[in-house]
Design a protein around this motif. Sequence first.
Motif, PDB file in Angstrom:
ATOM      1  N   LYS A  67       0.837  -1.200   0.000  1.00 30.68           N
ATOM      2  CA  LYS A  67       0.000   0.000   0.000  1.00 30.68           C
ATOM      3  C   LYS A  67       0.874   1.253   0.000  1.00 30.68           C
ATOM      4  O   LYS A  67       0.595   2.227  -0.715  1.00 30.68           O
ATOM      5  CB  LYS A  67      -0.941  -0.008   1.213  1.00 30.68           C
ATOM      6  N   LEU A 111       0.963   4.239  -2.902  1.00 27.88           N
ATOM      7  CA  LEU A 111       0.821   5.669  -2.610  1.00 27.88           C
ATOM      8  C   LEU A 111       2.096   6.417  -2.959  1.00 27.88           C
ATOM      9  O   LEU A 111       2.062   7.492  -3.558  1.00 27.88           O
ATOM     10  CB  LEU A 111       0.499   5.869  -1.131  1.00 27.88           C
ATOM     11  N   TRP A 114      10.626  10.929   5.064  1.00 28.96           N
ATOM     12  CA  TRP A 114       9.323  11.579   5.199  1.00 28.96           C
ATOM     13  C   TRP A 114       8.393  10.538   5.820  1.00 28.96           C
ATOM     14  O   TRP A 114       8.494   9.340   5.548  1.00 28.96           O
ATOM     15  CB  TRP A 114       8.765  11.978   3.833  1.00 28.96           C
ATOM     16  N   GLU A 115       7.453  10.973   6.619  1.00 30.35           N
ATOM     17  CA  GLU A 115       6.568  10.021   7.299  1.00 30.35           C
ATOM     18  C   GLU A 115       5.771   9.185   6.300  1.00 30.35           C
ATOM     19  O   GLU A 115       5.470   8.020   6.568  1.00 30.35           O
ATOM     20  CB  GLU A 115       5.655  10.764   8.288  1.00 30.35           C
ATOM     21  N   HIS A 116       5.483   9.753   5.127  1.00 37.60           N
ATOM     22  CA  HIS A 116       4.696   8.966   4.156  1.00 37.60           C
ATOM     23  C   HIS A 116       5.451   7.716   3.710  1.00 37.60           C
ATOM     24  O   HIS A 116       4.845   6.775   3.228  1.00 37.60           O
ATOM     25  CB  HIS A 116       4.291   9.807   2.935  1.00 37.60           C
ATOM     26  N   TYR A 174       4.826   5.417   7.419  1.00 40.21           N
ATOM     27  CA  TYR A 174       3.849   5.557   8.497  1.00 40.21           C
ATOM     28  C   TYR A 174       2.782   4.481   8.514  1.00 40.21           C
ATOM     29  O   TYR A 174       2.352   4.047   9.566  1.00 40.21           O
ATOM     30  CB  TYR A 174       3.198   6.954   8.471  1.00 40.21           C
ATOM     31  N   LEU A 175       2.328   4.028   7.351  1.00 44.20           N
ATOM     32  CA  LEU A 175       1.234   3.050   7.320  1.00 44.20           C
ATOM     33  C   LEU A 175       1.629   1.752   7.998  1.00 44.20           C
ATOM     34  O   LEU A 175       0.818   1.125   8.664  1.00 44.20           O
ATOM     35  CB  LEU A 175       0.800   2.770   5.874  1.00 44.20           C
ATOM     36  N   PRO A 204       4.827   5.633  14.176  1.00 45.11           N
ATOM     37  CA  PRO A 204       5.870   6.572  14.563  1.00 45.11           C
ATOM     38  C   PRO A 204       7.267   5.937  14.673  1.00 45.11           C
ATOM     39  O   PRO A 204       8.235   6.650  14.896  1.00 45.11           O
ATOM     40  CB  PRO A 204       5.409   7.049  15.941  1.00 45.11           C
TER      41      PRO A 204
END
Lengths: 224, 309
Positions: free
Chosen positions: B121, B125, B273-275, B278-279, B283
Motif C-alpha cells: 500500500k 501511494l 518523510w513520514e509517508h 507511516y502506514l 511513529p
Amino acid sequence: MSFALPNLAYDDAALEPYIDGTTMNIHRTKHHNTYINNLNGALQSADGAGMKGSSLEAICRNVQSAPSSVMTVLRNNGGGHFNHTMFWTLMAPVGSASSAPSGALKQAIDSTFGGVDAMKEQFNKAAAGRFGSGWAWLCAGDGGKLFITSTPNQDNPLMAGVAEQPGLPILGLDVWEHAYYLKYQNRRPEYIAAWWNVVNWDTVAKYYDDASNGKAPTMNVPLQ
Amino acid sequence: MTTTGANALSSGTESVGFVLSTGGLRPHLHVPRTGSAVHRLRGHGLDQDTPASAAAVASRGLSRRQALQTLLAAPLWTLLSRVHPPIVRAAAAAPASTQYQLPLPPLPYPYNALEPVIDAKTMHLHHDKHLAGYVTKLNAALDEQRLRNFPAILGQLSNIGDAKLRSTVRNQGGGVVNHVQFFESLRSPAAGSGADNRPSGALAQAIEQRFGSWPAFQEQFGSAAKSLFGSGWVWLYETRRGGLQSQLEVGAFPNQDSPLMNGDRPILGLDVWEHAYYLKYGPNRGEYVDAWWRVINWPAVQRVYESRK
C-alpha cells in the motif's frame, strides 16, 4: 518538576469521522509524548539548566537566546510540546462547542479577511502549501491585527527571531504527515477541510481575547 | 515473448540511475541484450495493467502512440530507455504531437515486491500519488526548455530569478529525482542476503576506506536517518569539489533537497518523510530504517557509483 503529557478533554475517537481515533492516540501518546520527554531531558542537562523552571511559553519565546548546544532541541521539542498542547484544546467533538466564530473575533475576521470563508480559504492555502512538515496558524500581530502564516517543523509564531512572521497564535493546524496519513494518506487538503468541523471556536475566542491583551494563549501545561 | 513491465524490469540486468559527468547529468543508458524491442515497449505496460501502465496512464489524456513518443523522447528516464537504439532515434525524429512533458517512470518491480519491509500500500501511494504529484507539478511549472534541462537545472537553481519558481523547482524537482533514484535502489528482500545485505566491489571498498568499516557506515547513516527532524532524506553522496579527489559523505537533506543541488552526486538515499513508512511502522521510524538495509539493490547502487567520469 518536569513537563507532563496533557490529557484530552474528549475521547480519542470523539473527533470521528474527521480525525480518526487511532491517529489521536498515536499522535498524543507517541509523538507529543516524545517531544515532552526530549524537552525534559534537555532541561535536565547542564546546558539546559538555565531554562529549567521557565514556562513553556517562555521557552518558545526565548529559543534564540538559549545556549547553542541546546537551542535546536529546545526549539524542536519545546515547540512540539507547545504546539500539540495548544492543538488538543483547539478541537472538540461536534456539537460540544461553538462551531463558528462570533462576537469580537468574528468582527476581526470579517474586517481583516472579508469573512470567515475568505479567512478559511487563506488558511487552507497556507496549510496545504507548507512543504514538508509544519503548522498553519491564525495569529494576532501588532495592534491585534489578525494574519495567517505557516511555520516549518515544530516552530511557532512565538519564536522571536525564528518565525518569519512572529505573532500570538490563536488557532493552529498540524500538517505533519503523522497528523493525517492513516486516514487521509497524501490527501492533505481533504484533512484540512475535515478539520474545520472540529475546531473549538470557544477556545479560539479565548485565545483571541488573550492576544487582545498582548498575551500568548493561556493553556493548562501540566507538570509532574 | 511478452513480459509484464514489472517482470522485465526486475530481472536485475538493467542498470539504473543518473550519471554525473563534468558539465552535468547525462542518463545512463543500458541496452538490454535479449528480447525484442517491441515486446519490451509492451513490457513497459502501455497496454497492460502494471505499474508502468499506471505511469503511462498518468501522462493523461495521451493516445498510446503519444504516450510512447513522450516516454521515448524524454532524455532522462533511464528506466524508459531500455529499448533498442533505432527505436529511440525513430521516435525522437518523429514530430512531437503533444506538449513536451516529463513522464512518470514506472516502478521497477510489483508494488508488493518489497514486502514485508515496505508494504504494498505504501508503494502504491508513494509512487502513484507522491512521485506522480511531483512529476505533475514540475511539468506544470516548467516550460519545455527547462524541462529538457532537467535534472541539470537542479544544480543551477540560483539561475532561476523568480523566487517562487525557484522554490517550486527545488521542491518538486527534488521530489522527482529523489524518488526515481530511491525506487530504483530497492529490490525484494529475498534477492539480498537478509540482514547482511551489503555492497561489494568498488563501492564496498570506498565505503570501508571512507568510514572505517561497514558497521561504522551503517551506524552513521542510520543515526542520521533516525535523528533527522521533520521531513527529509539521508544520502550517501560523492562530492566533486574542483581539483580535490572525490569523497564519499553521508548527509541529511531537509524536505526534497538533493546533493545534486550542491553539485554532488547522490549514490544511495533513504526517504524518511513520514509517508515513506507511516502506514506500516507508525511513529517507529527507527524500525523502518533498520529494516531498509534488507531491500537495498546493491548491484543497482554499485552501477550508479561505478558510472562516473
